[in-house]
Design a protein around this motif. Sequence first.
Motif, PDB file in Angstrom:
ATOM      1  N   LYS A   1     -15.507  -6.246  -1.114  1.00 53.62           N
ATOM      2  CA  LYS A   1     -15.704  -6.490   0.321  1.00 53.62           C
ATOM      3  C   LYS A   1     -16.035  -5.188   1.047  1.00 53.62           C
ATOM      4  O   LYS A   1     -16.946  -5.141   1.882  1.00 53.62           O
ATOM      5  CB  LYS A   1     -14.446  -7.118   0.924  1.00 53.62           C
ATOM      6  N   GLU A   2     -15.293  -4.152   0.753  1.00 56.85           N
ATOM      7  CA  GLU A   2     -15.547  -2.845   1.356  1.00 56.85           C
ATOM      8  C   GLU A   2     -16.972  -2.387   1.050  1.00 56.85           C
ATOM      9  O   GLU A   2     -17.688  -1.872   1.920  1.00 56.85           O
ATOM     10  CB  GLU A   2     -14.537  -1.823   0.825  1.00 56.85           C
TER      11      GLU A   2
ATOM     12  N   LYS B   1     -18.954  -3.488   4.524  1.00 62.67           N
ATOM     13  CA  LYS B   1     -18.828  -2.294   5.353  1.00 62.67           C
ATOM     14  C   LYS B   1     -19.863  -1.224   5.014  1.00 62.67           C
ATOM     15  O   LYS B   1     -20.392  -0.558   5.906  1.00 62.67           O
ATOM     16  CB  LYS B   1     -17.408  -1.738   5.245  1.00 62.67           C
ATOM     17  N   LYS B   2     -20.156  -1.049   3.726  1.00 57.24           N
ATOM     18  CA  LYS B   2     -21.087   0.009   3.339  1.00 57.24           C
ATOM     19  C   LYS B   2     -22.536  -0.464   3.285  1.00 57.24           C
ATOM     20  O   LYS B   2     -23.449   0.305   3.594  1.00 57.24           O
ATOM     21  CB  LYS B   2     -20.673   0.604   1.989  1.00 57.24           C
TER      22      LYS B   2
END
Length: 374
Positions: free
Chosen positions: A163-164, A168-169
């Motif tokens: 998920k990160e 986000k990235k």
Amino acid sequence: MPAPAVRKKNKKDVLLSIFEHDGISRASVAKITNLALSTLSYIIRELEEEGFLESEELLQGRGRPARVLKINPGSWFTAGIKVGREEVRGTLFDARMIPIRNHSIKILSEIRNNDGYTEAIKEVVEKLRCNQLLGIGVCSSGIVEDSRIVVSHLMNVRNLDIKELLMKKLGIKRFILMNDVDALCYSVSKAVKEDFLVVTYGTGIGASAWAKGQTRHFEIGHTIISSEGKCYCGQTGCLEYHASEYAVLKRFCGEKINFEDFARNEEEKYRSQIEQIRTIASRDFMSVKAFYNDPLRKLATVVGNLMMVLKPARVVFLGEGMVNRKMIDIIEDYVIQNFNKEFINNATFTLGKADWEHGVASAVVHKFIADIIK
């Protein structure tokens, strides 16, 4: 006019029923969705106007041509990514699940870690990005929970936050992460309309069950079946030690092979021998059957016990190591001989074709299609 929430659900159900079939009549859609033909006609007209559907006439002998409904292939795109021990590979599909393009990264021992897989996934995602991307599906071996690859001993990965990475990235708005065998359930479900159990076989062993549109994963590769055999996971007596292609390789080569070394260096040190066994088994299984007998019977014991619990109508065997029907015959014969048929539901045993990317991309459609329906 139904309430907006009901109307949207009906549109989703209709669209998914057409997605699951490559050309389907209105009558069949009505039967699947339990919608009245008048309601269905209205929904289909809306979906056609919004660009989701196409209709096509099919000739049927001397009678009038039948009109069938199909998904407009340009309605959306999905990407499916398989994260595995040997490579990270992905495929971009159109709305009819036809492959558009693919990209893969080979994973060798020096990058078999969190950082190496992170960079490989990033590259594959960037190669598959496109306009009208509905979402990305990622499937991985090992234990998968809460958008993380919790642990995969074969990949040397722990707590890899997908998920990160994706949201986000890389700015991916919609994604799913699931175990790779669960992904295969979605692929198999397009052809098998009954509850089934998927078993994967190769250098690792996995299983997932499909029932009423839901998957349930079982970590059978690390089921303890013996008091001997140190597994790379740290346990003693795991099924993978005694029944995977590692067990076949030891018999084939007639020598001791450290399982932890095999798990860590299979690609670099043992891949050519594994490929040799697979090639011989696919062409002349009887010449190598003796090496498979005991490992596959041990696998059959665990599969039979799982069948007693789940009562599947079918057991589908997949994986790069499951190269022919004769291997399934060994498993099936053992289960029939050793388990009461009343306990195992007299299930059918079949050989399937593994398509992880297709399966996880299909799961994306199921999860997110409502997001783009008006």
